[in-house]
Design an enzyme around this catalytic site. Structure first.
Site, PDB file in Angstrom:
ATOM      1  CD  GLN A   1     117.272   3.387  21.814  1.00 20.84           C
ATOM      2  OE1 GLN A   1     117.504   2.908  21.079  1.00 20.84           O
ATOM      3  NE2 GLN A   1     116.029   3.890  21.892  1.00 20.84           N
TER       4      GLN A   1
ATOM      5  CB  THR B   1      99.556 -10.084  40.475  1.00 17.90           C
ATOM      6  OG1 THR B   1      98.846 -10.260  41.415  1.00 17.90           O
ATOM      7  CG2 THR B   1      99.726 -11.488  39.417  1.00 17.90           C
TER       8      THR B   1
ATOM      9  CG  ASN C   1     116.575   8.491  23.175  1.00 17.86           C
ATOM     10  OD1 ASN C   1     117.460   8.878  24.126  1.00 17.86           O
ATOM     11  ND2 ASN C   1     115.647   9.152  22.896  1.00 17.86           N
TER      12      ASN C   1
ATOM     13  CB  CYS D   1     107.200  16.086  16.466  1.00 21.17           C
ATOM     14  SG  CYS D   1     107.921  14.622  16.506  1.00 21.17           S
TER      15      CYS D   1
ATOM     16  CB  SER E   1     112.549  -0.773  27.785  1.00 24.29           C
ATOM     17  OG  SER E   1     111.287  -1.002  27.298  1.00 24.29           O
ATOM     18  N   GLY E   2     111.642  -4.090  27.481  1.00 23.33           N
ATOM     19  CA  GLY E   2     111.525  -5.240  26.643  1.00 23.33           C
ATOM     20  C   GLY E   2     111.043  -4.633  24.914  1.00 23.33           C
ATOM     21  CG  HIS E   3     108.857  -1.260  23.719  1.00 26.72           C
ATOM     22  ND1 HIS E   3     108.824  -0.189  22.838  1.00 26.72           N
ATOM     23  CD2 HIS E   3     109.007  -0.500  24.850  1.00 26.72           C
ATOM     24  CE1 HIS E   3     108.988   0.993  23.572  1.00 26.72           C
ATOM     25  NE2 HIS E   3     109.059   0.808  24.510  1.00 26.72           N
TER      26      HIS E   3
ATOM     27  N   GLY F   1     110.949   1.021  30.913  1.00 25.86           N
ATOM     28  CA  GLY F   1     112.300   1.761  30.689  1.00 25.86           C
ATOM     29  C   GLY F   1     111.674   2.945  31.771  1.00 25.86           C
TER      30      GLY F   1
END
Ligand SMILES: *Cc1c(COP(=O)(O)O)cnc(C)c1O
Length: 393
Positions: free
Chosen positions: A180, A238, A152, A326, A200-202, A72
């Site tokens: 998100q 690659t 988020n 934080c 984003s993948g995660h 992201g």
């Protein structure tokens, strides 16, 4: 009994077993470089393009408009920097919002240092973008509008279709950070007038370090990484083959299960919000009650330090997050909570809990019971709370 409850899915999600399983062969027996000419390598290229087509389809576009990135943050950086450079002869004015992710805000800081002018649009008390302010901010030299699809921290879903209409009406490029939202909310880039979109993948049970940028066909953008001819020469290097395969699998499952998964999350979310607001005094829900990500809960507790709350939740096996910045080691409260008008001391006492599909009502019962105990305990140690109680007698 002590449980373990993970409530930080907006920070990251576990990869699904099917995702890991799909990825594994590409580390070993299918290790080929997709750019090589022999047939096993060509199969890898095909597998990558299948993922591209699958992702394109989820957004109502062609696979060739999908460019794989390292996540992201990279997609956001690419979209903003490349659009700024490509269109600076037209103008140097960019519009964004006050509640963007730091991948957008810090890129805007950088562009400001390079002579661009940035306008930050306000949100209302629920975190929804002020559309009239957006339209008023557009000038002849405005080249880009970048507004996130869903926030988020407080989960608010923006009026993206209306933003896209405004951008189109004024001939300005529209980028959205959908990290998100993608996989949680149906998105059609043409219907919404989106020219660029980051994901984003995660954040959708895929691997970390992989994501994509959708770029509308015909949009002139410079390449982000120069080198080989990968990603239509726009992002050399690659390919992260296993990552792309894992992302593809995660996207496939996320879209196949979207309706059932998100309606279950919404039910658990609403159950938890109702219980907290009913059973814990002096707290408030942040973000819009309805225009909200299915998995987001963000609550401010008066007379409480968010950090202390997190530490005590951690001791009870509960992983959550505070609204405050934080991570950067600063004690400044979250820019998002300040943007919705919370005073510093209330913003400091905020807690974000983001659910996953595995989160149950029983999990939330455990969490809320603990939360009640912890809030009581922390308030009993707070001189501010003591004064407040004395005054209200
Ligand atoms: C997590 C997140 C990002 C960053 O994505 P990465 O893949 O971790 O770089 C950007 N924007 C939003 C809204 C996010 O939640």
């Amino acid at each position: 009994m002590r449980k373990f409850v993970y409530l930080d899915h907006a920070a990251t999600t576990p990869a699904r077993p099917e995702v890991v399983e799909a990825m594994l062969p590409y580390f070993t027996e299918k290790f080929w470089n997709p750019s090589s000419v022999y047939s096993p390598a060509a199969e890898n290229k095909q597998a990558i393009d299948q993922c591209r087509d699958l992702i394109g389809k989820t957004l109502g576009t062609e696979g060739k408009n999908i460019y794989f990135t390292a996540g992201g943050s990279e997609s956001d950086n690419w979209a903003l920097k490349a659009a700024a450079e490509a269109y600076e002869t037209k103008g140097k004015h960019i519009i964004t919002s006050k509640i963007e992710h730091h991948a957008i805000l810090h890129t805007c800081d950088y562009l400001e240092s390079r002579g661009f002018e940035i306008t930050y649009i306000d949100v209302d008390e629920n975190g929804i973008l002020k559309l009239d302010q957006l339209e008023e901010a557009i000038r002849p030299d405005t080249i880009l509008i970048s507004i996130m699809f869903a926030n988020n921290e407080i989960g608010t879903i923006q009026p993206v279709k209306e933003i896209g209409e405004i951008a189109r009406k004024h001939g300005v490029i529209f980028h959205t950070d959908a990290v998100q939202a993608y996989g949680q909310i149906p998105i059609n880039v043409d219907e919404y007038g989106i020219d660029m979109l980051s994901a984003s993948g995660h954040k959708l049970n895929g691997p970390k370090g992989i994501g994509f940028l959708y770029i509308r066909k015909g949009l002139k953008l410079r390449s982000f990484i120069h080198g080989g001819a990968q990603e239509r020469k726009r992002r050399a290097g690659t390919e992260n083959v296993s990552g792309i395969i894992g992302l593809g699998k995660a996207v496939e499952i996320a879209f196949d299960t979207m309706e059932e998964r998100t309606s279950k999350e919404r039910e658990v979310r609403d159950y938890a919000i109702d219980r907290i607001l009913a059973e814990i005094p002096y707290c408030r829900l942040n973000g819009d009650r309805r225009k909200r990500l299915p998995n987001n809960i963000n609550i401010s507790f008066q007379f409480i330090e968010g950090e202390s709350l997190l530490i005590m939740l951690d001791m009870a096996g509960i992983c959550a997050s505070s609204g405050s910045a934080c991570t950067s080691g600063s004690l400044d409260p979250s820019h998002v909570l300040l943007a919705i008008g919370l005073p510093h001391e209330i913003a400091h006492g905020s807690l974000r809990m983001t659910l996953g599909e595995e989160t149950t009502k029983e999990d939330m019962d455990y969490v809320i019971d603990k939360l009640k105990e912890i809030v009581d305990k922390l308030r009993s140690m707070s001189p501010l709370y003591e004064d407040f109680v004395k005054q209200s007698r």
